[in-house]
Every structure is written in C-alpha cells, then in structure tokens.
Design an enzyme around this catalytic site. Sequence first.
Site, PDB file in Angstrom:
ATOM      1  N   LYS A  32       2.490  10.273  -6.929  1.00  0.00           N
ATOM      2  CA  LYS A  32       2.430  10.916  -5.606  1.00  0.00           C
ATOM      3  C   LYS A  32       1.380  12.032  -5.591  1.00  0.00           C
ATOM      4  O   LYS A  32       0.753  12.294  -4.559  1.00  0.00           O
ATOM      5  CB  LYS A  32       3.813  11.435  -5.199  1.00  0.00           C
ATOM      6  CG  LYS A  32       4.852  10.318  -4.981  1.00  0.00           C
ATOM      7  CD  LYS A  32       4.454   9.339  -3.881  1.00  0.00           C
ATOM      8  CE  LYS A  32       5.577   8.367  -3.522  1.00  0.00           C
ATOM      9  NZ  LYS A  32       5.200   7.416  -2.464  1.00  0.00           N
ATOM     10  N   TYR A  74       6.616   9.093 -11.387  1.00  0.00           N
ATOM     11  CA  TYR A  74       6.687   9.137  -9.916  1.00  0.00           C
ATOM     12  C   TYR A  74       5.905  10.341  -9.383  1.00  0.00           C
ATOM     13  O   TYR A  74       5.090  10.199  -8.458  1.00  0.00           O
ATOM     14  CB  TYR A  74       8.150   9.191  -9.477  1.00  0.00           C
ATOM     15  CG  TYR A  74       8.357   9.150  -7.983  1.00  0.00           C
ATOM     16  CD1 TYR A  74       8.208   7.959  -7.273  1.00  0.00           C
ATOM     17  CD2 TYR A  74       8.701  10.295  -7.272  1.00  0.00           C
ATOM     18  CE1 TYR A  74       8.405   7.917  -5.895  1.00  0.00           C
ATOM     19  CE2 TYR A  74       8.898  10.263  -5.894  1.00  0.00           C
ATOM     20  CZ  TYR A  74       8.744   9.070  -5.212  1.00  0.00           C
ATOM     21  OH  TYR A  74       8.936   9.034  -3.844  1.00  0.00           O
ATOM     22  N   SER A 133       5.414  12.420  -1.101  1.00  0.00           N
ATOM     23  CA  SER A 133       6.712  13.005  -1.443  1.00  0.00           C
ATOM     24  C   SER A 133       6.528  14.484  -1.783  1.00  0.00           C
ATOM     25  O   SER A 133       5.436  14.903  -2.175  1.00  0.00           O
ATOM     26  CB  SER A 133       7.287  12.286  -2.669  1.00  0.00           C
ATOM     27  OG  SER A 133       8.414  12.967  -3.183  1.00  0.00           O
TER      28      SER A 133
HETATM   29  P1  NDP Z   1      13.343   1.957  -0.297  1.00  0.00           P
HETATM   30  O1  NDP Z   1      13.476   1.629  -1.740  1.00  0.00           O
HETATM   31  O2  NDP Z   1      14.562   2.121   0.528  1.00  0.00           O
HETATM   32  O3  NDP Z   1      12.392   0.871   0.426  1.00  0.00           O
HETATM   33  C1  NDP Z   1      11.163   0.543  -0.134  1.00  0.00           C
HETATM   34  C2  NDP Z   1      10.608  -0.688   0.532  1.00  0.00           C
HETATM   35  O4  NDP Z   1       9.364  -1.022  -0.131  1.00  0.00           O
HETATM   36  C3  NDP Z   1      11.523  -1.897   0.372  1.00  0.00           C
HETATM   37  O5  NDP Z   1      11.487  -2.705   1.512  1.00  0.00           O
HETATM   38  C4  NDP Z   1      10.904  -2.605  -0.828  1.00  0.00           C
HETATM   39  O6  NDP Z   1      11.189  -3.979  -0.911  1.00  0.00           O
HETATM   40  C5  NDP Z   1       9.428  -2.375  -0.556  1.00  0.00           C
HETATM   41  N1  NDP Z   1       8.662  -2.627  -1.774  1.00  0.00           N
HETATM   42  C6  NDP Z   1       8.926  -2.153  -3.017  1.00  0.00           C
HETATM   43  N2  NDP Z   1       8.081  -2.662  -3.905  1.00  0.00           N
HETATM   44  C7  NDP Z   1       7.247  -3.483  -3.209  1.00  0.00           C
HETATM   45  C8  NDP Z   1       6.172  -4.318  -3.584  1.00  0.00           C
HETATM   46  N3  NDP Z   1       5.762  -4.399  -4.856  1.00  0.00           N
HETATM   47  N4  NDP Z   1       5.542  -5.041  -2.628  1.00  0.00           N
HETATM   48  C9  NDP Z   1       5.947  -4.979  -1.342  1.00  0.00           C
HETATM   49  N5  NDP Z   1       6.971  -4.201  -0.929  1.00  0.00           N
HETATM   50  C10 NDP Z   1       7.621  -3.473  -1.854  1.00  0.00           C
HETATM   51  O7  NDP Z   1      12.447   3.268  -0.269  1.00  0.00           O
HETATM   52  P2  NDP Z   1      12.384   4.493   0.767  1.00  0.00           P
HETATM   53  O8  NDP Z   1      12.457   3.998   2.142  1.00  0.00           O
HETATM   54  O9  NDP Z   1      13.311   5.536   0.306  1.00  0.00           O
HETATM   55  O10 NDP Z   1      10.920   5.025   0.438  1.00  0.00           O
HETATM   56  C11 NDP Z   1       9.816   4.790   1.288  1.00  0.00           C
HETATM   57  C12 NDP Z   1       8.706   5.748   0.891  1.00  0.00           C
HETATM   58  O11 NDP Z   1       9.162   7.089   0.991  1.00  0.00           O
HETATM   59  C13 NDP Z   1       8.195   5.573  -0.544  1.00  0.00           C
HETATM   60  O12 NDP Z   1       6.805   5.757  -0.564  1.00  0.00           O
HETATM   61  C14 NDP Z   1       8.875   6.704  -1.278  1.00  0.00           C
HETATM   62  O13 NDP Z   1       8.167   7.078  -2.441  1.00  0.00           O
HETATM   63  C15 NDP Z   1       8.868   7.770  -0.214  1.00  0.00           C
HETATM   64  N6  NDP Z   1       9.852   8.828  -0.420  1.00  0.00           N
HETATM   65  C16 NDP Z   1      11.190   8.516  -0.506  1.00  0.00           C
HETATM   66  C17 NDP Z   1      12.102   9.522  -0.706  1.00  0.00           C
HETATM   67  C18 NDP Z   1      13.565   9.234  -0.836  1.00  0.00           C
HETATM   68  O14 NDP Z   1      14.300  10.130  -1.296  1.00  0.00           O
HETATM   69  N7  NDP Z   1      14.055   8.078  -0.425  1.00  0.00           N
HETATM   70  C19 NDP Z   1      11.688  10.939  -0.829  1.00  0.00           C
HETATM   71  C20 NDP Z   1      10.261  11.138  -0.704  1.00  0.00           C
HETATM   72  C21 NDP Z   1       9.396  10.112  -0.509  1.00  0.00           C
HETATM   73  P3  NDP Z   1      12.293  -4.514  -1.992  1.00  0.00           P
HETATM   74  O15 NDP Z   1      13.582  -3.871  -1.615  1.00  0.00           O
HETATM   75  O16 NDP Z   1      12.257  -5.973  -1.770  1.00  0.00           O
HETATM   76  O17 NDP Z   1      11.809  -4.075  -3.347  1.00  0.00           O
END
Ligand code: NDP
Length: 244
Positions: A153, A149, A136
């Site tokens: 990262k 967070y 991130s």
């Molecule tokens: P979302 O919250 O939309 O999706 C995250 C996914 O990860 C979900 O499917 C979730 O499942 C799964 N997940 C969470 N915890 C676990 C766990 N313990 N075991 C297995 N799966 C898990 O996140 P984003 O798509 O927004 O984020 C994806 C990546 O991008 C992350 O690394 C985030 O830090 C990074 N990022 C996101 C930004 C943003 O603004 N969105 C900005 C910068 C980086 P469930 O829903 O069942 O918990």
Amino acid sequence: MEISFAGKRAVVTGAGKGIGRATALALARCGARVTAVTRTQADLDSLVQECTSIIPVCVDLADWAATEAALRDVGSIDLLVNNAACAKLQPFLEVTSDQFDQSFNLNVKAVLHVSQIVAGGMKARGSGGSIVNVSSQASQCALRDHAVYCSTKGALDMLTKVMALELGPHQIRVNSVNPTVVMTEMGRLGWSDPEKARSMTSRIPLGRFAEVEDVVNSILFLLSDKSNMTNGVTLPVDGGFLAC
Ligand code: NDP
C-alpha cells in the site's frame, strides 16, 4: 451533494465482494455503465442478478497475460477504481517469497497494468478521466504482521502520485482513498478478535471502524467532477487515525 455519472463508463476491480461490490452498485445507481472485474464467477452472477446493467469480467488480475486478454476490448472508459487486493498477514520473520510476490502482483502490479490499459484509451481519445486507487491507512502507519500488506500500500500511494504527475496533462486525475479497517471479508480476517479490534478503535478519534459506505462515498467524490482540481492525493477515510 448530487453526483451523477450518467453517460459515463466505469471499471471496478475486485467487484465481487466488499468495498468493490458496493462501489460497482453505487456507480450503477448514479447512472454509470459499470464493468465489474473479479475472479469468482459466482460473485459476478449474483452481482448481475442484483443489477442487470453491470457487465461482468472474470479474470485473475494477478495474471498479467490473462488481464491483458480480458480487458483488451473493455471499450471507452471514463472512470476506474483499482480496488482488488489481498492481505496475507504474517510476522515479518515468517514472510515467504510466494506471499510477497502474490501480494505485490495483485496490490501493485495489477493496478499499474489495469491503469495502463484504461488510461491508454483515455489518452488516445483525449477525453480525460478519473482513477481512484483503493489504498489503506496501512500505507502510512506500521501495523504488526502487515509487513507485506503495508509495503504494497505504501508502493500504491507512490504509484498514485506518479500516475497523477504523468497522466494529469491528459486531464486524467489519479487519487487514492486510504481507509481504516472495514469489516468486510478482508477486515474480518485481521480484526475479528475483540481485543485486537479495541486496540485499533482506541487509536481512532471517531472511535469506530469505517463502514463500507464511508469508503464508497469518498471514492464517488474523487471520481466525480466535484473534485475536479484534486489530483495525486491520498485521502484518509480513517476517523482521524493517521492524523494522530
Ligand atoms: P474483500 O476481500 O472483501 O474483497 C476483495 C475483492 O477483490 C473480492 O471480490 C475478491 O475476489 C477480489 N479479488 C481478490 N483477488 C483478486 C484477483 N487476484 N483477481 C481479481 N479479483 C480479486 O476486500 P475489501 O472489500 O475489504 O477490500 C477492498 C480494498 O480495500 C482492498 O484494496 C483493500 O486492501 C482495501 N482496504 C480494506 C480494508 C479493510 O479493512 N477491509 C482497510 C483498508 C483498505 P475473491 O473473493 O474471489 O478473491
């Protein structure tokens, strides 16, 4: 630029929603055989309905032993996207021990563990591979209420570099993408308030948040042989936020 992953096998974590789901689908469209890992079975069911070639694995990646068992037989993997993460926002003075441990368990420790499992296989086969960690902009810039967070990262960026150093001799490249805000479920959690959103977009030279596809395209590039000599980088997908 045409990217093909025909004949490749990929693992994407956090593939149930958001960036991970879109990455899994994009990899499958480009010909890869994709194993999608997440913790909510309903998301995996709908993903497999959308793309029948995807292999679902349901596990809580914060659980070391369960992850070991779930991925033990994952097979020969060429491409890994460590995408799963959580964002628990709170003022620095209110951060609890549990919130800290849960975040580091998933955002850092699980990345190390899944990568050990997958890269161990790549090394044993001598086949090389490519790993992309989803970091991130928060790894490199302080954001209010993001103490934990941002710290996870920041740790992930350094993990990416050490993995690149140690796995490079085995022709395994390791890079990260570092997006700005993307309006996924996670993005909405922190940035739905229009005033707060404006305070961020006003600091992004391109004047907008990233789209899911912006991030997916950078992940595909780093996974592909189009970036064959790129190893250990943290690639901003942030419209210029970190440059200013
Ligand atoms: P979302 O919250 O939309 O999706 C995250 C996914 O990860 C979900 O499917 C979730 O499942 C799964 N997940 C969470 N915890 C676990 C766990 N313990 N075991 C297995 N799966 C898990 O996140 P984003 O798509 O927004 O984020 C994806 C990546 O991008 C992350 O690394 C985030 O830090 C990074 N990022 C996101 C930004 C943003 O603004 N969105 C900005 C910068 C980086 P469930 O829903 O069942 O918990």
